[in-house]
Design a protein around this motif. Structure first.
Motif, PDB file in Angstrom:
ATOM      1  N   THR A  27      -0.249  23.818  65.671  1.00 13.52           N
ATOM      2  CA  THR A  27      -1.031  24.045  64.456  1.00 13.52           C
ATOM      3  C   THR A  27      -0.919  25.466  63.919  1.00 13.52           C
ATOM      4  O   THR A  27      -1.626  25.823  62.979  1.00 13.52           O
ATOM      5  N   ASP A  28      -0.044  26.299  64.503  1.00 14.37           N
ATOM      6  CA  ASP A  28       0.126  27.660  63.995  1.00 14.37           C
ATOM      7  C   ASP A  28       0.402  27.627  62.494  1.00 14.37           C
ATOM      8  O   ASP A  28       1.246  26.854  62.040  1.00 14.37           O
ATOM      9  N   PRO A  29      -0.295  28.457  61.711  1.00 18.14           N
ATOM     10  CA  PRO A  29      -0.077  28.463  60.265  1.00 18.14           C
ATOM     11  C   PRO A  29       1.372  28.781  59.877  1.00 18.14           C
ATOM     12  O   PRO A  29       1.863  28.301  58.863  1.00 18.14           O
ATOM     13  N   GLY A  30       2.058  29.575  60.683  1.00 20.73           N
ATOM     14  CA  GLY A  30       3.437  29.934  60.369  1.00 20.73           C
ATOM     15  C   GLY A  30       4.470  28.937  60.870  1.00 20.73           C
ATOM     16  O   GLY A  30       5.661  29.110  60.641  1.00 20.73           O
ATOM     17  N   ALA A  31       4.014  27.903  61.549  1.00 25.23           N
ATOM     18  CA  ALA A  31       4.946  26.902  62.086  1.00 25.23           C
ATOM     19  C   ALA A  31       5.553  26.110  60.934  1.00 25.23           C
ATOM     20  O   ALA A  31       4.895  25.849  59.933  1.00 25.23           O
ATOM     21  N   PRO A  32       6.815  25.724  61.080  1.00 24.71           N
ATOM     22  CA  PRO A  32       7.439  24.929  60.013  1.00 24.71           C
ATOM     23  C   PRO A  32       6.745  23.581  59.858  1.00 24.71           C
ATOM     24  O   PRO A  32       6.110  23.080  60.782  1.00 24.71           O
ATOM     25  N   ARG A  33       6.874  23.005  58.690  1.00 22.42           N
ATOM     26  CA  ARG A  33       6.321  21.679  58.402  1.00 22.42           C
ATOM     27  C   ARG A  33       7.427  20.695  58.009  1.00 22.42           C
ATOM     28  O   ARG A  33       7.163  19.650  57.438  1.00 22.42           O
ATOM     29  N   ALA A  34       8.655  21.070  58.356  1.00 23.86           N
ATOM     30  CA  ALA A  34       9.807  20.202  58.104  1.00 23.86           C
ATOM     31  C   ALA A  34      10.969  20.699  58.946  1.00 23.86           C
ATOM     32  O   ALA A  34      11.029  21.870  59.308  1.00 23.86           O
ATOM     33  N   LEU A  35      11.882  19.782  59.239  1.00 23.99           N
ATOM     34  CA  LEU A  35      13.125  20.197  59.885  1.00 23.99           C
ATOM     35  C   LEU A  35      13.996  20.862  58.837  1.00 23.99           C
ATOM     36  O   LEU A  35      13.904  20.534  57.650  1.00 23.99           O
ATOM     37  N   LEU A  72       9.478  15.290  67.982  1.00 20.71           N
ATOM     38  CA  LEU A  72       9.501  13.907  67.492  1.00 20.71           C
ATOM     39  C   LEU A  72      10.332  13.798  66.213  1.00 20.71           C
ATOM     40  O   LEU A  72      11.081  12.835  66.028  1.00 20.71           O
ATOM     41  N   ALA A  73      10.215  14.789  65.337  1.00 24.18           N
ATOM     42  CA  ALA A  73      10.989  14.782  64.096  1.00 24.18           C
ATOM     43  C   ALA A  73      12.484  14.864  64.385  1.00 24.18           C
ATOM     44  O   ALA A  73      13.288  14.162  63.760  1.00 24.18           O
ATOM     45  N   ARG A  74      12.880  15.704  65.336  1.00 22.73           N
ATOM     46  CA  ARG A  74      14.304  15.799  65.697  1.00 22.73           C
ATOM     47  C   ARG A  74      14.805  14.483  66.298  1.00 22.73           C
ATOM     48  O   ARG A  74      15.914  14.027  65.985  1.00 22.73           O
TER      49      ARG A  74
END
Length: 179
Positions: A27-35, A72-74
């Motif tokens: 949940t880090d705000p700087g974490a990506p939200r897409a591959l 999971l996205a990868r």
């Protein structure tokens, strides 16, 4: 140099050498939200702080740990690329995730909480998708709610902590993109 200082220096060096993109908390705000955009399959996700896995967890700190959404996205991207016909594209948004199992207090308090797999904690994933043909026309789109209440009966073994969710995605891809 004392052993304690040497150990401290080693730990500090390892932390500084860690890649800047490494996510310690999903949940880090700087974490990506897409591959990163590459290939015919694009996968993005909503803010994991709103996912059922985080909101309803008995141990939110443990539920947030790691970068399991991107993993999971990868997995989804890799499996979808193998099934997607040449020239087509697939765009998937992970809307909600409830991982299999739940954190429960261990019998020994020194162990802290552990993820326990019971049939009352099935994996569930909500996603939306668009499948486009080579000309960019929409072939299929929609929202799917994936859930496997019998996940413990399917014999998924191994040490992968995301094995039940990955199987859920694999099953969806087999239905959505039959070979």
């Amino acid at each position: 140099m004392s052993v304690r200082r040497a150990a401290f220096a080693l730990v500090a060096a390892l932390l500084l050498a860690a890649p800047a993109w490494a996510v310690r908390n999903v949940t880090d705000p700087g974490a990506p939200r897409a591959l990163p955009a590459e290939g015919p399959v694009q996968v993005s996700w909503h803010d994991p702080a709103g996912f059922t896995e985080i909101r309803r967890s008995r141990n939110r700190a443990m539920a947030r740990r790691g970068d399991w959404v991107a993993e999971l996205a990868r997995h989804l991207r890799q499996r979808a690329q193998a099934r997607l016909p040449t020239g087509e594209r697939l765009e998937v948004v992970l809307v909600d995730i409830a991982r299999a199992g739940e954190y429960e207090a261990a019998p020994d308090p020194a162990l802290g909480d552990v993820r326990i797999y019971r049939d009352v904690y099935p994996p569930a994933i909500e996603l939306s998708f668009r499948r486009l043909d080579a000309d960019g026309r929409v072939r299929a789109e929609g929202t799917r709610r994936l859930r496997d209440p019998g996940y413990l009966l399917h014999g998924a073994s191994g040490g992968d902590p995301l094995r039940f969710e990955k199987r859920l995605l694999d099953d969806w891809l087999a239905r959505e993109l039959p070979r």
